[in-house]
Scaffold this active site. Structure first.
Site, short mmCIF file in Angstrom:
data_model
loop_
_atom_site.label_atom_id
_atom_site.label_comp_id
_atom_site.label_asym_id
_atom_site.label_seq_id
_atom_site.Cartn_x
_atom_site.Cartn_y
_atom_site.Cartn_z
N LYS A 284 0.86 -1.18 0.00
CA LYS A 284 0.00 0.00 0.00
C LYS A 284 0.91 1.25 0.00
CE LYS A 284 -4.33 1.54 2.11
NZ LYS A 284 -5.39 1.18 3.09
N GLU A 370 -18.97 -5.38 10.76
CA GLU A 370 -19.91 -4.61 11.57
C GLU A 370 -21.00 -5.50 12.19
OE1 GLU A 370 -18.85 -3.71 8.57
OE2 GLU A 370 -17.86 -1.78 8.87
N ARG A 398 -25.01 -1.82 7.77
CA ARG A 398 -24.71 -3.22 7.44
C ARG A 398 -25.10 -4.17 8.58
NH1 ARG A 398 -19.65 -5.07 3.99
NH2 ARG A 398 -21.00 -4.22 2.38
C1 LIG Z 1 -18.56 -2.03 5.29
C2 LIG Z 1 -17.37 -1.11 5.36
N1 LIG Z 1 -16.75 -0.93 6.55
C3 LIG Z 1 -15.71 -0.09 6.65
C4 LIG Z 1 -15.25 0.58 5.54
C5 LIG Z 1 -14.12 1.57 5.67
N2 LIG Z 1 -12.95 1.14 4.89
C6 LIG Z 1 -12.69 1.65 3.70
S1 LIG Z 1 -11.31 1.00 3.01
C7 LIG Z 1 -11.04 0.03 4.38
C8 LIG Z 1 -9.87 -0.89 4.45
C9 LIG Z 1 -9.87 -1.82 3.29
O1 LIG Z 1 -8.72 -2.65 3.37
P1 LIG Z 1 -8.35 -3.51 2.10
O2 LIG Z 1 -9.56 -4.17 1.57
O3 LIG Z 1 -7.23 -4.36 2.50
O4 LIG Z 1 -7.92 -2.43 1.00
P2 LIG Z 1 -6.55 -1.58 0.93
O5 LIG Z 1 -6.93 -0.20 1.44
O6 LIG Z 1 -5.55 -2.27 1.77
O7 LIG Z 1 -6.19 -1.56 -0.52
C10 LIG Z 1 -12.04 0.22 5.31
C11 LIG Z 1 -12.10 -0.45 6.63
C12 LIG Z 1 -15.91 0.37 4.32
N3 LIG Z 1 -15.55 1.02 3.17
N4 LIG Z 1 -16.95 -0.48 4.25
#
Ligand SMILES: Cc1ncc(C[n+]2csc(CCOP(=O)(O)OP(=O)(O)O)c2C)c(N)n1
Ligand SMILES: CC(=O)[C@@H](O)[C@H](O)COP(=O)(O)O
Ligand SMILES: [Mg+2]
Length: 643
Positions: A284, A370, A398
């Site tokens: 990342k 969640e 959710r």
């Molecule tokens: C249901 C939900 N919960 C929380 C989030 C907040 N959120 C956005 S990106 C993220 C992390 C995602 O991690 P990953 O899938 O590994 O993607 P990366 O940023 O590492 O590319 C979170 C928790 C979300 N978008 N949707």
């Protein structure tokens, strides 16, 4: 316009040009694409780290697959800026997350290259399976590719989808983009499992991966042979979890190495098998030193200086509601050892990173989960603890059945801390916290409160710690408070009681606010009084239980009662309207009642302030509403006298 030199990227009109590019030019294209992404986000702000981590993957996917005919679905969609630049939207990439500009996530209405909208995580495999089955039912020929991160892979919905995909043996390609990061470092057993997959072996050699894919044996033979081998050597592929779910597991491979990505993706594209999961390992923030060095890998940034990486943070004269919540919880937890806190992969966003620094053993990050977070909190409450479940309003959506079935119907005293309630600005409609009052205040036994400012939030936190008679929720917006003095210690408020903050309780107009719209109501009252109206302003404090006495007093003592909240129809105002209707106050025709709520509009990416103005929830709109209701101002003449 940027001063960046991107001669190759300048030739890319859309993905077809990426497909036509000679393979030996792709590395240069990736380098230029990365530079353009950094330059664009330095101007717009937004999600940077995730996009930088998939630059090579994005180039490889659009080179190998025939998008948009082949469907490419990005989970969450926050990593899609390089994808948007390559798919005909480079000219608008600097309008990202602005009113009328490009969305910060994938969006169907925006481009045929965005087959599915996202922003909430872990939806890509379900949507992809739906598209794969639609393909099969229609007798069409296309690939469906879902790119899902390791963080998003921690949500139950991803397993529901893989479980179904595996059973259906449907041809579907899942790219697991494993950068060992969520917003914060990932949590959970899955993240440990993925780490084992990677650490247990160096990247598999292409030959071995070729063998993995080349196995086109009929499934039953293949599975039998593989199973014997697998158990003989004990999870030798490492991908056993995915294989047990019916996926062929390929990887792990280096997601920044085009020499690895291209042949694997081509093999996978042409493999006539059931669902395949390709495990790519990425970094990342890759390729931008300030992002790579940052703890959150520049997950979400404001405008920044490209050379230094220094972000241009707006000066704030008041603490954020998030910080006020966290600091209040810490001080309440000092006095009450039963206080515990839960986040669903949003420690910094909810402020629980601060609480976790003080009480690590009382802080739980359950990952992007969640639904689990809510019922986990219910279990803690059932055993006498005081769980504070901190979720963004939009992400609480959710877990609605868990709120109803596991918490409200059992009357368990879970405390919901609802951050980002109301309009959130640049994240737009997918993140607007518009509905929490509507979906919570209708629930039996639920207590729903909203502070007018940061001092009120401190009181409400003390109230929630003390209130053990059932579930409770407090909701507050993204961003800073109004700069009022905060009390050393919060007072426990009388449940279901509001307060009059201006005026006598009788007059022409009563403005009844819930939450932080109180400031706009007080501003409007000033202007209405200057125009000759007599105005009462009240702060409801609670959407549920409703302060009957206050509502009926205001409705019977004024010619107009206007409620104002930063929420959707069906929320606080609807409950007030129902009460005054049921009590027959409207039948007498002595009072006009209106509820000012967020309209049903697609809320553009914009600053919160501009969104509030556009939504008609600022002082100008309140003044206009009242003057429309009671006619233009008659200086010095009150239009309604109590009687
Ligand atoms: C249901 C939900 N919960 C929380 C989030 C907040 N959120 C956005 S990106 C993220 C992390 C995602 O991690 P990953 O899938 O590994 O993607 P990366 O940023 O590492 O590319 C979170 C928790 C979300 N978008 N949707
Ligand atoms: C992509 C995502 O869902 C999160 O990064 C979200 O955008 C965070 O919102 P805040 O910026 O309000 O914390
Ligand atoms: Mg990740």
């Amino acid at each position: 316009m940027t001063l960046l030199k991107t001669p190759l990227l300048d030739t890319i009109r859309d993905a077809a040009d990426v497909r036509r590019l000679p393979q030996d030019k792709l590395a240069q294209l990736a380098a230029e694409l990365r530079a353009e992404t950094i330059d664009a986000v330095s101007v717009t702000g937004g999600h940077l780290g995730a996009g930088l981590g998939v630059v090579e993957l994005t180039v490889a996917l659009h080179h190998v697959f025939n998008t948009p005919h082949d469907r490419l679905i990005w989970d969450v969609g926050h990593q899609c800026y390089p994808h948007k630049i390559l798919t005909g939207r480079r000219d608008r990439i600097r309008t990202l997350r602005q009113g009328g500009g490009l969305s910060g996530f994938t969006r169907r209405a925006e481009s045929e290259y965005d087959p599915f909208g996202a922003a909430h995580s872990s939806t890509s495999i379900s949507a992809g399976l739906g598209m794969a089955v639609a393909r099969d039912l229609s007798g069409e020929e296309r690939n469906v590719v879902c790119v899902i991160g390791d963080g998003a892979m921690s949500a139950g919905m991803a397993y529901e989808a893989m479980n179904n995909a595996g059973a259906m043996d449907s041809r579907l390609i899942v790219i697991l983009n494993d950068n060992d990061m969520s917003i914060a470092p990932p949590t959970g057993a899955m993240s440990a499992y993925l780490a084992r997959l990677i650490s247990g072996q160096t990247y598999r050699s292409l030959r071995e991966i070729g063998k993995q894919i080349a196995g086109h044996l009929p499934k039953f033979v293949e599975r039998g042979a593989a199973r014997a081998e697998e158990f003989a050597r004990g999870f030798w592929t490492g991908g056993t979890l995915f294989e047990e779910l019916g996926f062929y597991y390929v990887g792990p491979i280096d997601g920044h190495n085009l020499d690895h990505l291209l042949p694997v993706l081509k093999n996978v594209r042409d493999a006539k098998t059931g669902p395949i999961l390709v495990h790519v390992v990425t970094q990342k923030g890759k390729g931008y030193a300030p992002a790579e060095a940052s703890a959150d890998k520049y997950h979400g940034v404001v405008k920044f200086d490209v050379v230094t990486g220094a972000q241009v943070k707006a000066k704030s004269n008041a603490p954020s509601y998030t910080r006020v919540f966290a600091e209040s919880l810490i001080s309440e937890a000092r006095r009450d050892p039963k206080v515990v806190a839960i986040t669903a992969a949003m420690p910094s966003g909810t402020g629980l990173d601060l609480f976790g620094q003080v009480y690590p053993e009382r802080t739980f990050d359950v990952g992007i989960a969640e639904q689990h977070a809510v019922t986990f909190a219910a279990g803690l409450a059932a055993e006498g603890f005081k769980p504070f479940c901190a979720l963004y309003s939009t992400f609480l959506q959710r877990a609605y059945d868990q709120v109803v079935h596991d918490v409200a119907l059992q009357g368990l005293p879970v405390r919901f801390i609802i951050d980002r309630a109301g309009l959130v600005g640049a994240d737009g409609a997918t993140h607007a916290g518009a509905f929490d009052i509507a979906f919570l205040a209708c629930l039996p036994g639920m207590t729903v409160m909203a502070p007018a400012d940061e001092a009120e939030l401190v009181h409400m936190m003390a109230t929630m710690v003390a209130f053990d008679d059932g579930p409770s929720a407090v909701r507050f917006p993204r961003g800073e408070g109004v700069g009022v003095e905060r009390p050393e210690r919060g007072e426990v408020l009388p449940i279901g009681k509001g307060r009059i903050v201006r005026g006598t309780g009788e007059g022409d107009i009563a403005l009844l606010s819930l939450g932080t719209r109180l400031a706009a109501c007080l501003d409007a009252a000033e202007r209405l009084e200057a125009a000759g109206f007599t105005v009462t302003v009240a702060d409801a404090r609670f959407a549920k239980p409703l302060d009957r006495e206050l509502v009926l007093k205001l409705a019977s003592g004024h010619g107009a009662l206007v409620t104002v909240e930063e929420g959707s129809v069906g929320g606080f105002g609807s409950h007030v309207l129902q009460l005054v209707t049921d009590e027959g106050l409207l039948d007498r025709g002595t009072v006009k009642v209106r509820a000012m709520v967020l309209p049903d509009i697609y809320i553009d990416q914009e600053t919160q302030a501009r969104q509030l103005a556009a939504a008609g929830l600022d002082a100008d709109a309140i003044v206009a509403k009242v003057e429309g209701l009671l006619g233009k101002a008659k200086a010095g003449v009150g239009l309604h006298k109590a009687g």
